[in-house]
Scaffold this motif. Sequence first.
Motif, mmCIF file in Angstrom:
data_model
loop_
_atom_site.group_PDB
_atom_site.id
_atom_site.type_symbol
_atom_site.label_atom_id
_atom_site.label_comp_id
_atom_site.label_asym_id
_atom_site.label_seq_id
_atom_site.Cartn_x
_atom_site.Cartn_y
_atom_site.Cartn_z
ATOM 1 N N GLN A 142 0.896 -1.098 0.026
ATOM 2 C CA GLN A 142 0.163 -0.022 0.016
ATOM 3 C C GLN A 142 0.831 1.333 0.213
ATOM 4 N N ILE A 143 0.859 1.856 -0.940
ATOM 5 C CA ILE A 143 1.885 2.968 -1.337
ATOM 6 C C ILE A 143 1.321 4.321 -1.283
ATOM 7 N N THR A 144 1.636 5.080 -0.183
ATOM 8 C CA THR A 144 0.898 6.458 0.082
ATOM 9 C C THR A 144 2.085 7.483 0.177
ATOM 10 N N PHE A 145 1.475 8.693 0.030
ATOM 11 C CA PHE A 145 2.460 9.996 0.054
ATOM 12 C C PHE A 145 2.037 10.924 1.254
ATOM 13 N N ALA A 146 2.918 11.795 1.614
ATOM 14 C CA ALA A 146 2.665 12.893 2.563
ATOM 15 C C ALA A 146 2.457 14.117 1.548
ATOM 16 N N GLU A 147 1.261 14.123 0.926
ATOM 17 C CA GLU A 147 0.804 15.194 0.084
ATOM 18 C C GLU A 147 0.637 16.314 0.914
ATOM 19 N N ASN A 148 0.148 16.371 2.225
ATOM 20 C CA ASN A 148 -0.125 17.356 3.002
ATOM 21 C C ASN A 148 1.358 18.052 3.200
ATOM 22 N N GLU A 149 2.487 17.604 3.272
ATOM 23 C CA GLU A 149 3.772 18.266 3.306
ATOM 24 C C GLU A 149 4.065 19.097 2.304
ATOM 25 N N GLY A 150 3.851 18.582 1.099
ATOM 26 C CA GLY A 150 4.596 19.213 -0.074
ATOM 27 C C GLY A 150 3.407 20.411 -0.293
ATOM 28 N N LEU A 278 2.804 30.529 -16.698
ATOM 29 C CA LEU A 278 1.521 30.941 -15.418
ATOM 30 C C LEU A 278 1.584 30.022 -14.214
ATOM 31 N N ILE A 279 2.272 28.859 -14.378
ATOM 32 C CA ILE A 279 2.539 27.972 -13.311
ATOM 33 C C ILE A 279 3.574 28.368 -12.438
ATOM 34 N N LEU A 280 2.886 28.901 -11.135
ATOM 35 C CA LEU A 280 3.849 29.489 -10.378
ATOM 36 C C LEU A 280 5.041 28.206 -9.968
ATOM 37 N N THR A 281 4.588 27.225 -9.519
ATOM 38 C CA THR A 281 5.292 25.816 -8.951
ATOM 39 C C THR A 281 4.325 24.793 -8.916
ATOM 40 N N SER A 282 4.986 23.784 -8.727
ATOM 41 C CA SER A 282 4.092 22.451 -8.585
ATOM 42 C C SER A 282 4.410 21.636 -7.301
ATOM 43 N N MET A 283 3.369 21.124 -6.767
ATOM 44 C CA MET A 283 3.664 20.101 -5.622
ATOM 45 C C MET A 283 3.971 18.773 -6.247
ATOM 46 N N VAL A 284 4.883 18.509 -6.404
ATOM 47 C CA VAL A 284 5.307 17.221 -7.150
ATOM 48 C C VAL A 284 5.278 16.120 -6.243
ATOM 49 N N LYS A 285 4.451 15.045 -6.709
ATOM 50 C CA LYS A 285 4.111 13.735 -5.861
ATOM 51 C C LYS A 285 4.663 12.652 -6.743
ATOM 52 N N ASN A 286 5.793 12.246 -6.077
ATOM 53 C CA ASN A 286 6.703 11.420 -6.932
ATOM 54 C C ASN A 286 6.149 9.853 -7.190
ATOM 55 N N VAL A 287 4.977 9.692 -7.517
ATOM 56 C CA VAL A 287 4.324 8.269 -7.503
ATOM 57 C C VAL A 287 5.201 7.559 -8.572
ATOM 58 N N ASN A 288 6.021 7.813 -9.535
ATOM 59 C CA ASN A 288 7.118 7.256 -9.998
ATOM 60 C C ASN A 288 7.903 6.425 -9.181
ATOM 61 N N VAL A 289 8.516 7.256 -8.263
ATOM 62 C CA VAL A 289 9.305 6.515 -7.231
ATOM 63 C C VAL A 289 8.859 5.358 -6.529
ATOM 64 N N GLY A 290 7.398 5.465 -6.008
ATOM 65 C CA GLY A 290 6.848 4.330 -5.228
ATOM 66 C C GLY A 290 6.810 3.080 -6.251
ATOM 67 N N VAL A 291 6.299 3.370 -7.474
ATOM 68 C CA VAL A 291 5.910 2.284 -8.632
ATOM 69 C C VAL A 291 7.163 1.663 -8.874
ATOM 70 N N PHE A 292 8.095 2.475 -9.337
ATOM 71 C CA PHE A 292 9.611 1.584 -9.470
ATOM 72 C C PHE A 292 9.959 1.266 -8.164
ATOM 73 N N ASP A 293 10.069 1.621 -7.159
ATOM 74 C CA ASP A 293 10.490 0.849 -5.849
ATOM 75 C C ASP A 293 9.739 -0.618 -5.509
ATOM 76 N N PHE A 294 8.346 -0.441 -5.907
ATOM 77 C CA PHE A 294 7.635 -1.695 -5.838
ATOM 78 C C PHE A 294 8.059 -2.873 -6.802
ATOM 79 N N ILE A 295 8.208 -2.604 -7.983
ATOM 80 C CA ILE A 295 8.417 -3.253 -9.124
ATOM 81 C C ILE A 295 10.045 -3.953 -8.887
ATOM 82 N N LYS A 296 10.986 -3.091 -8.430
ATOM 83 C CA LYS A 296 12.271 -3.692 -8.155
ATOM 84 C C LYS A 296 12.187 -4.452 -6.862
#
Length: 350
Positions: A142-150, A278-296
């Motif tokens: 179960q892969i989750t992220f601290a979206e509130n922190e970003g 006009l995109i000031l910034t983005s809150m990047v949620k690195n789902v790719n990190v979780g996906v790759f980590d699981f596959i590996k």
Amino acid sequence: MRRALSMTAAFTTLALGLTACGSSDSGDGAGASGDGAMKVGLAYDVGGRGDQSFNDSAARGLDQAKKELGVEGKESEASTGESESAREQRLQSLVDGGYTTIIAVGYAYAKSVGKMAKANPDVKFAIIDDASADSKGPNVAQITFAENEGSYLVGAAAALKSKSKQIGFVGGVQTPLIKKFEAGYKAGAQKIDPSIKVDTTYLTQPPDFSGFADSAKGKTAADGMYQKGADIVYQAAGGSGAGVFNAANAAGGASKGKWAIGVDSDQALTADPAVRPLILTSMVKNVNVGVFDFIKSVKDDSFKAGVRTFTLKDGGVSVATTGGHINDIKPQLDALQKQIVDGTIKVPAS
């Protein structure tokens, strides 16, 4: 952001859709293709590959695994408003095709993953954005992220950059997950300016998940915020976020002090070129990190079931600096990030 599926109710159409997506499937062996490659199935949330946000981040994780680990991948799209049985059928179809490493993108799959994992104990499953009892199992990560922190950091950035002292938040669907984005964003903004006004709108309520794939609704919601005085709007709305960017553009864009904040991916790199400035910034949620980590972990035989949360500390979430629009306030954001990482600041999740 979190983020039902692209198929008709008919199983025949589903099967055809799965055949049409991703790599070819030789169909031999349990979890390996004809050349011995590990077979990985990726079932998308609403919007699928090309949403410039949540699903695209997951896709990058699979792409990386193909390149670096030599796995074979098959991708299954999603459509709005499909039934639980349709999601189950999609996952089972991947299992039937010999895909014994399967990632379900989004909490909408929770019950389906729980049921399919129990029925297929030799298959390793991962679910993104769900840590509930519904999906829990000895073969489920179960892969989750601290979206509130970003989100706290982009909220602080919005407050530091706002001239009107009024900002906005557009959520795709009002769920506990998206409320995490809102909670962090508001807390970060109020840390900088306790009196700042934060307008909030959710596009849909469960069980209607179309709020993640309706750019027209996103534009309408953000139009209202800009017209009422907000000068920066953060969206956690999947594909609907494109509408928020369009609204900022219609309001005059950066030249008029109207900004938007992206989510999940660095959207100043992935959004339509017309709105990137006009995109000031983005809150990047690195789902790719979780996906790759699981596959590996499956490939290395180091798989562990249970909840894994990717945080600000380990790079699970981050703040994009593309365009240089927040370079002047980065020292302040870095100081806040340090306080979150060391526990001085406790970011609310609701």
